[in-house]
Design a protein around this motif. Structure first.
Motif, short mmCIF file in Angstrom:
data_model
loop_
_atom_site.label_atom_id
_atom_site.label_comp_id
_atom_site.label_asym_id
_atom_site.label_seq_id
_atom_site.Cartn_x
_atom_site.Cartn_y
_atom_site.Cartn_z
N VAL A 7 23.91 -26.91 1.86
CA VAL A 7 24.30 -28.15 1.59
C VAL A 7 23.44 -28.88 0.50
O VAL A 7 22.32 -29.01 0.75
CB VAL A 7 24.47 -29.26 2.43
CG1 VAL A 7 24.87 -30.63 2.16
CG2 VAL A 7 25.21 -28.74 3.86
N GLY A 8 23.96 -28.97 -0.98
CA GLY A 8 23.00 -29.36 -2.10
C GLY A 8 23.02 -28.38 -2.88
O GLY A 8 22.23 -27.44 -2.87
N GLY A 9 23.49 -28.49 -4.24
CA GLY A 9 23.25 -27.43 -5.14
C GLY A 9 22.62 -27.87 -6.34
O GLY A 9 22.67 -27.65 -7.34
N GLY A 10 21.00 -28.27 -5.92
CA GLY A 10 20.14 -28.58 -6.68
C GLY A 10 19.30 -27.31 -6.75
O GLY A 10 19.54 -26.04 -6.48
N VAL A 31 27.82 -22.93 -1.38
CA VAL A 31 27.18 -24.04 -1.86
C VAL A 31 27.97 -25.42 -2.09
O VAL A 31 28.96 -25.22 -3.00
CB VAL A 31 26.20 -23.80 -3.26
CG1 VAL A 31 25.35 -24.84 -3.85
CG2 VAL A 31 25.58 -22.46 -3.06
N LEU A 32 27.77 -26.39 -1.25
CA LEU A 32 28.27 -27.67 -1.52
C LEU A 32 27.65 -28.84 -2.08
O LEU A 32 26.50 -28.68 -1.95
CB LEU A 32 28.82 -28.13 -0.04
CG LEU A 32 29.24 -27.33 1.11
CD1 LEU A 32 29.29 -28.13 2.29
CD2 LEU A 32 30.60 -26.53 0.61
N ASP A 33 28.17 -29.42 -3.09
CA ASP A 33 27.45 -30.49 -3.63
C ASP A 33 28.35 -31.70 -3.66
O ASP A 33 29.39 -31.42 -4.38
CB ASP A 33 26.65 -30.06 -4.93
CG ASP A 33 25.56 -31.20 -5.22
OD1 ASP A 33 24.68 -30.46 -5.03
OD2 ASP A 33 25.87 -32.32 -5.31
N LYS A 34 27.95 -33.05 -3.59
CA LYS A 34 28.72 -34.20 -3.76
C LYS A 34 28.66 -34.44 -5.11
O LYS A 34 29.81 -35.20 -5.35
CB LYS A 34 27.97 -35.26 -3.09
CG LYS A 34 26.66 -35.85 -3.33
CD LYS A 34 26.19 -36.67 -2.39
CE LYS A 34 24.91 -37.62 -2.87
NZ LYS A 34 24.26 -38.52 -2.14
N CYS A 78 32.01 -32.28 -3.14
CA CYS A 78 32.15 -32.08 -1.55
C CYS A 78 30.82 -32.61 -0.81
O CYS A 78 29.75 -32.02 -0.87
CB CYS A 78 32.40 -30.65 -1.60
SG CYS A 78 32.57 -30.08 0.06
N GLU A 79 31.16 -33.50 -0.19
CA GLU A 79 30.20 -34.12 0.49
C GLU A 79 29.89 -33.82 1.93
O GLU A 79 31.39 -34.16 2.58
CB GLU A 79 30.05 -36.00 0.33
CG GLU A 79 28.91 -36.55 1.11
CD GLU A 79 28.61 -37.97 0.69
OE1 GLU A 79 27.70 -38.44 1.01
OE2 GLU A 79 29.58 -38.45 0.03
N VAL A 80 28.94 -33.34 2.52
CA VAL A 80 28.92 -33.23 3.89
C VAL A 80 28.63 -34.66 4.71
O VAL A 80 27.74 -35.38 4.42
CB VAL A 80 27.71 -32.22 4.42
CG1 VAL A 80 27.44 -32.38 5.80
CG2 VAL A 80 28.21 -30.92 3.83
N ASN A 94 35.83 -32.64 2.09
CA ASN A 94 37.15 -31.80 1.62
C ASN A 94 37.53 -30.99 3.04
O ASN A 94 38.43 -30.02 2.56
CB ASN A 94 36.75 -30.77 0.47
CG ASN A 94 36.18 -31.35 -0.85
OD1 ASN A 94 35.83 -32.51 -0.83
ND2 ASN A 94 36.22 -30.57 -1.83
N GLY A 95 37.06 -31.28 3.97
CA GLY A 95 37.46 -30.51 5.12
C GLY A 95 36.42 -29.90 6.03
O GLY A 95 35.21 -30.13 5.50
N SER A 96 36.77 -29.09 6.93
CA SER A 96 35.70 -28.60 7.77
C SER A 96 35.51 -27.11 7.45
O SER A 96 36.38 -26.37 7.30
CB SER A 96 35.87 -28.83 9.34
OG SER A 96 37.18 -28.47 9.65
N LEU A 97 34.22 -26.88 7.55
CA LEU A 97 33.96 -25.38 7.50
C LEU A 97 33.00 -25.06 8.55
O LEU A 97 32.01 -25.50 8.87
CB LEU A 97 32.97 -25.40 6.27
CG LEU A 97 33.56 -25.77 4.83
CD1 LEU A 97 32.72 -25.97 3.77
CD2 LEU A 97 34.75 -24.82 4.56
N ASP A 98 33.18 -23.63 8.95
CA ASP A 98 32.01 -23.15 9.87
C ASP A 98 30.86 -22.49 9.47
O ASP A 98 30.91 -21.81 8.28
CB ASP A 98 32.88 -22.28 10.95
CG ASP A 98 33.80 -21.03 10.53
OD1 ASP A 98 33.88 -21.17 9.34
OD2 ASP A 98 34.08 -20.36 11.06
#
Ligand SMILES: Cc1cc2nc3c(=O)[nH]c(=O)nc-3n(C[C@H](O)[C@H](O)[C@H](O)COP(=O)(O)OP(=O)(O)OC[C@H]3O[C@@H](n4cnc5c(N)ncnc54)[C@H](O)[C@@H]3O)c2cc1C
Length: 407
Positions: A7-10, A31-34, A78-80, A94-98
């Motif tokens: 979580v965080g594409g920095g 990789v998810l980033d808001k 895509c924000e967690v 954007n939905g749930s991820l495991d």
């Protein structure tokens, strides 16, 4: 199949993702980033970006092709929102991820001053690409600039604005520039370089309010009754760690997401790295650092841990800044310094200031001297520096020459 969600594409998040592939990890990586931007570098935003000397492609950390080439999924916008630790699922916008392993690389956010007028047009922060672009565009028509805070970002921006010939005033509550992050000597040296470039300083100045003129910022009023005229103001008063929300999911947060020396939270399958992490350092103290070097070091270690290969030792903390025509590089821990020693000649505008505790080197600043910075990092990493008493008599020669002389 095992799955790592980052979580965080920095700086930190991207380094973990690619570092995992480089270390042979074959599971799923996401990789998810808001933010909606392709992962980008922040340091140029207060330097070359402000003066239009670099374009968006030069800010890109890794583009879409690099992600698809390494089989890493990049989910932007895509924000967690929450974590279900029992089921190992993250809920996102954007939905749930495991996940099998979750890495939180959430960065930090600029500290907000609770001031009347802080929301006026012309008052800026400089942390995201949107903010940096809005600031750069607004600067094009500014006639006078105020900077609140004489930290790295404020001073780098001040230097860029002064280069354009604009009158710039930096306001700082402390009595000197970079009060927590540079030695008093270097701080004085940098002040002089900024003043030569046309920047004015107001030290021991507490900002009381920002007032408007014709609908946008016009003045910054100080508590001593004086004011600074400015039609563009940047607030650079530090940053706070993101991720306070993790406490809702049973993780600890105390000036950062609390992790141990291996960067694990109290949940062994969740790591936190970079600006958002408060980690146990080599002396067992809780530390949070904001630098690319720190994010990269955390990422390297976490990638090795997840990939199940030998984990490198923590790097010596390091940082650089470019302002007023000076490259200033730091290594080690300034908060541990008890005594200072200047090495080399200030007149040459290339020297180092070394910090000591109990006769032992713990920190060093190099001014326009990248090779001395490399030497300082090596001495700190290998614990091979001469003692302060040994080095002091030869200090005038400069660090590298003195070490050669003492050998
Ligand atoms: C203007 C500026 C100049 C700088 N200059 C220097 C410099 O010269 N040298 C140096 O060493 N350092 C510099 N830094 C600091 C450096 O950029 C940071 O220390 C570094 O980016 C930290 O990396 P990170 O991965 O921890 O966080 P970041 O790179 O900030 O990345 C965090 C990412 O997480 C995302 N995110 C946060 N919360 C969520 C969520 N809930 N869901 C999804 N995504 C989320 C954010 O959108 C962001 O993209 C500078 C910083 C700024 C702002």
């Amino acid at each position: 199949m095992s799955s790592v969600i980052i979580v965080g594409g920095g700086h930190g998040g991207v380094d973990v993702a690619f570092g995992l592939r480089e270390r042979g990890y074959t599971g799923r990586i996401t990789v998810l980033d808001k933010s909606g931007f392709v992962p980008y570098e922040r340091p140029p935003m207060s330097k070359s970006w402000i003066n239009g000397a670099c374009g968006p492609e030069e800010l890109t950390l890794r583009g879409h092709d690099a992600f698809s080439g390494a089989n890493i999924e990049l989910m932007l916008n895509c924000e967690v929102l929450s974590i279900d630790r029992d089921s190992k699922i993250v809920e996102t916008s954007n939905g749930s991820l495991d996940y099998s392993t979750l890495v939180l690389a959430l960065g930090s956010s600029p500290r907000q001053l609770r001031l009347s007028g802080a929301a006026l047009a012309g008052v800026h922060h400089l942390h995201t690409l949107e903010q940096a672009t809005a600031l750069r565009d607004d600067l094009a028509s500014a006639t006078s600039v105020g900077v609140i805070g004489a930290g790295f970002i404020g001073l780098e921006f001040a230097s860029s604005a002064a280069k354009r010939g604009l009158p710039v005033t930096v306001m700082e509550t402390a009595g000197r520039a970079m009060p927590r992050t540079a030695s008093e000597f270097t701080s004085g040296y940098m002040r002089a370089r900024h003043e030569e470039g046309g920047t004015n300083f107001r030290f021991n100045a507490t900002v009381q309010e920002i007032t408007d003129q014709s609908g946008r910022v016009g003045r910054v009023n100080l508590s001593d009754g004086t004011y600074v005229e400015a039609d563009l103001v940047v607030q650079g008063v530090g940053a706070i760690a993101n991720g306070g929300w993790v406490t809702d999911f049973g993780l600890d947060f105390d000036n950062g997401i609390v992790v141990d020396g291996t960067l694990r939270t109290k949940d062994p399958d969740i790591f936190a790295i970079g600006d958002c992490a408060r980690f146990l350092d080599d002396e067992g103290g809780g530390t949070r650092l904001e630098s690319v070097g720190n994010a990269a070091d955390h990422a390297r270690r976490v990638a090795a841990t997840i990939a199940g290969i030998s984990v490198p030792l923590p790097d010596v903390p390091w940082f650089w800044t470019q302002q007023a025509g000076v490259r200033l590089q730091m290594a080690g821990r300034i908060d541990r310094v008890e005594e200072w020693l200047l090495t080399g000649a200030v007149e040459s505008n290339s020297f180092s200031v070394l910090g000591w505790r109990n006769n032992k080197l713990v920190y060093g600043e190099s001014i326009n001297s990248p090779s001395e910075h490399v030497t300082i990092r090596k001495l700190l990493a290998e614990n091979t520096a001469p003692t302060l008493s040994e080095l002091r008599p030869a200090a005038e020669m400069g660090l590298k020459a003195a070490i050669k002389f003492l050998a």
